[in-house]
Design a protein around this motif. Structure first.
Motif, mmCIF file in Angstrom:
data_model
loop_
_atom_site.group_PDB
_atom_site.id
_atom_site.type_symbol
_atom_site.label_atom_id
_atom_site.label_comp_id
_atom_site.label_asym_id
_atom_site.label_seq_id
_atom_site.Cartn_x
_atom_site.Cartn_y
_atom_site.Cartn_z
ATOM 1 N N ASN A 1 -3.160 3.410 -8.716
ATOM 2 C CA ASN A 1 -4.295 2.798 -8.864
ATOM 3 C C ASN A 1 -5.395 3.203 -7.917
ATOM 4 O O ASN A 1 -6.565 3.524 -8.533
ATOM 5 C CB ASN A 1 -4.352 1.284 -8.719
ATOM 6 N N ASP A 2 -5.085 3.387 -6.836
ATOM 7 C CA ASP A 2 -6.109 3.863 -5.573
ATOM 8 C C ASP A 2 -6.581 5.239 -5.967
ATOM 9 O O ASP A 2 -7.757 5.647 -5.601
ATOM 10 C CB ASP A 2 -5.245 3.788 -4.390
ATOM 11 N N ASP B 1 0.816 -1.154 -0.035
ATOM 12 C CA ASP B 1 -0.043 -0.016 -0.135
ATOM 13 C C ASP B 1 0.855 1.250 0.084
ATOM 14 O O ASP B 1 0.159 2.494 -0.158
ATOM 15 C CB ASP B 1 -1.220 -0.110 0.908
ATOM 16 N N GLN B 2 2.255 1.121 0.238
ATOM 17 C CA GLN B 2 2.944 2.216 -0.107
ATOM 18 C C GLN B 2 3.878 2.441 -1.276
ATOM 19 O O GLN B 2 4.703 3.149 -1.639
ATOM 20 C CB GLN B 2 3.755 2.491 0.998
ATOM 21 N N SER B 3 3.541 1.402 -2.302
ATOM 22 C CA SER B 3 4.098 1.418 -3.351
ATOM 23 C C SER B 3 3.373 2.482 -4.517
ATOM 24 O O SER B 3 2.093 2.719 -4.215
ATOM 25 C CB SER B 3 3.848 0.026 -4.241
ATOM 26 N N TYR B 4 3.962 2.973 -5.376
ATOM 27 C CA TYR B 4 3.445 3.861 -6.261
ATOM 28 C C TYR B 4 2.441 3.453 -7.280
ATOM 29 O O TYR B 4 1.666 4.078 -7.592
ATOM 30 C CB TYR B 4 4.607 4.919 -6.947
ATOM 31 N N VAL C 1 4.001 1.810 -14.565
ATOM 32 C CA VAL C 1 4.805 2.268 -13.317
ATOM 33 C C VAL C 1 5.810 1.190 -13.365
ATOM 34 O O VAL C 1 5.647 0.180 -13.315
ATOM 35 C CB VAL C 1 3.848 2.102 -12.131
ATOM 36 N N LEU C 2 6.973 1.737 -12.978
ATOM 37 C CA LEU C 2 8.144 0.886 -12.942
ATOM 38 C C LEU C 2 7.995 -0.343 -11.990
ATOM 39 O O LEU C 2 7.347 0.007 -10.965
ATOM 40 C CB LEU C 2 9.531 1.792 -12.647
ATOM 41 N N ASN C 3 8.469 -1.333 -11.890
ATOM 42 C CA ASN C 3 8.145 -2.413 -11.180
ATOM 43 C C ASN C 3 9.552 -2.676 -10.377
ATOM 44 O O ASN C 3 10.579 -2.995 -10.419
ATOM 45 C CB ASN C 3 7.979 -3.805 -11.927
ATOM 46 N N GLY C 4 9.048 -2.366 -8.862
ATOM 47 C CA GLY C 4 9.940 -2.397 -7.897
ATOM 48 C C GLY C 4 10.407 -3.472 -7.569
ATOM 49 O O GLY C 4 11.547 -3.568 -6.685
#
Ligand code: PGA
Length: 246
Positions: free
Chosen positions: A87-88, A79-82, A103-106
């Protein structure tokens, strides 16, 4: 060409103006390529766009998007990923096709390759038409911290203590120990190639960064100042953020 500086009464007016510019871009070119940012600053703009889309005023069906950055080590479900943030706050509320959002994949197996593939995909899409940005208290854009090269590309970066602190003040992470120390970030060179840049700044905490970005010399000390010579750059501030430039 000089930067187009727009100073508005408050945060709500900044959000509306930014949404107006994005709506105009998408109406002029339904297959626009948009660049987006995360953080508190653009949230009002995303809420506006979601409302306008719901009301049938604008459609994102043909739009592709690229986001500035992502924390290294966080997957899109965190829930802290960009990815989660986008999405949210926006993508789940508009008619954009999910596969057109980048979105870049962390948690990519090869983060270096992930960065390269991101750059190549921007090129394959014809470049970014309009990139919406915020600015850090230390003048950063995306996670390009002071010292970042003007021609830097998407890469793995280390966050400064000031950014870690800003992102753990309770708005996002609750304490600094939870904040990843590394991220994948579009470079200043990547951002400068957008055909239009719209940077938002709100609140008095941004006043020094805004002053350095607009009134200071172009300097590695303030990454946002490296955009000063962009030929289609609008800097939208509320009065509090603009307090030191008038
Ligand atoms: P903020 O972050 O919008 O949460 O203030 C901006 C940034 O760090 O770029």
């Amino acid at each position: 060409m000089s930067v187009n500086v727009v100073v508005l009464e408050n945060k709500a007016a900044v959000a509306k103006k930014a949404a107006d510019m994005i709506e105009a871009q998408v109406k002029a070119k339904p297959a626009s390529v948009l660049g987006f940012a995360t953080g508190s600053t653009p949230e009002g703009c995303y809420a506006e766009l979601a409302a306008r889309c719901k009301a049938g005023k604008v459609s994102f069906k043909g739009v592709a998007t690229f986001n500035l950055d992502e924390y290294l080590g966080l997957d899109g479900e965190h829930d802290q990923s960009y990815r989660y943030f986008m999405n949210d706050r926006l993508f789940n509320h508009i008619d954009i096709r999910p596969w057109n959002t980048n979105v870049l994949n962390g948690v990519a197996a090869d983060p270096g390759f992930e960065c390269l593939a991101f750059e190549r995909k921007i090129l394959a899409c014809g470049g970014v038409d309009l990139w919406l940005l915020g600015i850090g208290n230390n003048g950063h854009i995306a996670f390009n911290e002071p010292g970042s090269a003007p021609d830097s590309r998407t890469r793995i970066v280390r966050l400064t203590e000031s950014t870690i602190k800003a992102n753990s003040d309770g708005r996002f992470f609750k304490n600094p120990l939870e904040v990843p120390h590394y991220a994948l970030s579009a470079g200043i060179g990547t951002i400068r190639e957008a055909r239009e840049i719209v940077l938002l700044a709100t609140g008095d905490g941004k006043a020094d960064a805004v002053k350095a970005a607009l009134k200071g010399p172009m300097s590695l000390d303030c990454p946002a100042s490296l955009l000063q010579k962009h030929d289609n750059f609008t800097f939208i501030c509320d009065k509090a953020a603009a307090a030191k430039i008038s």
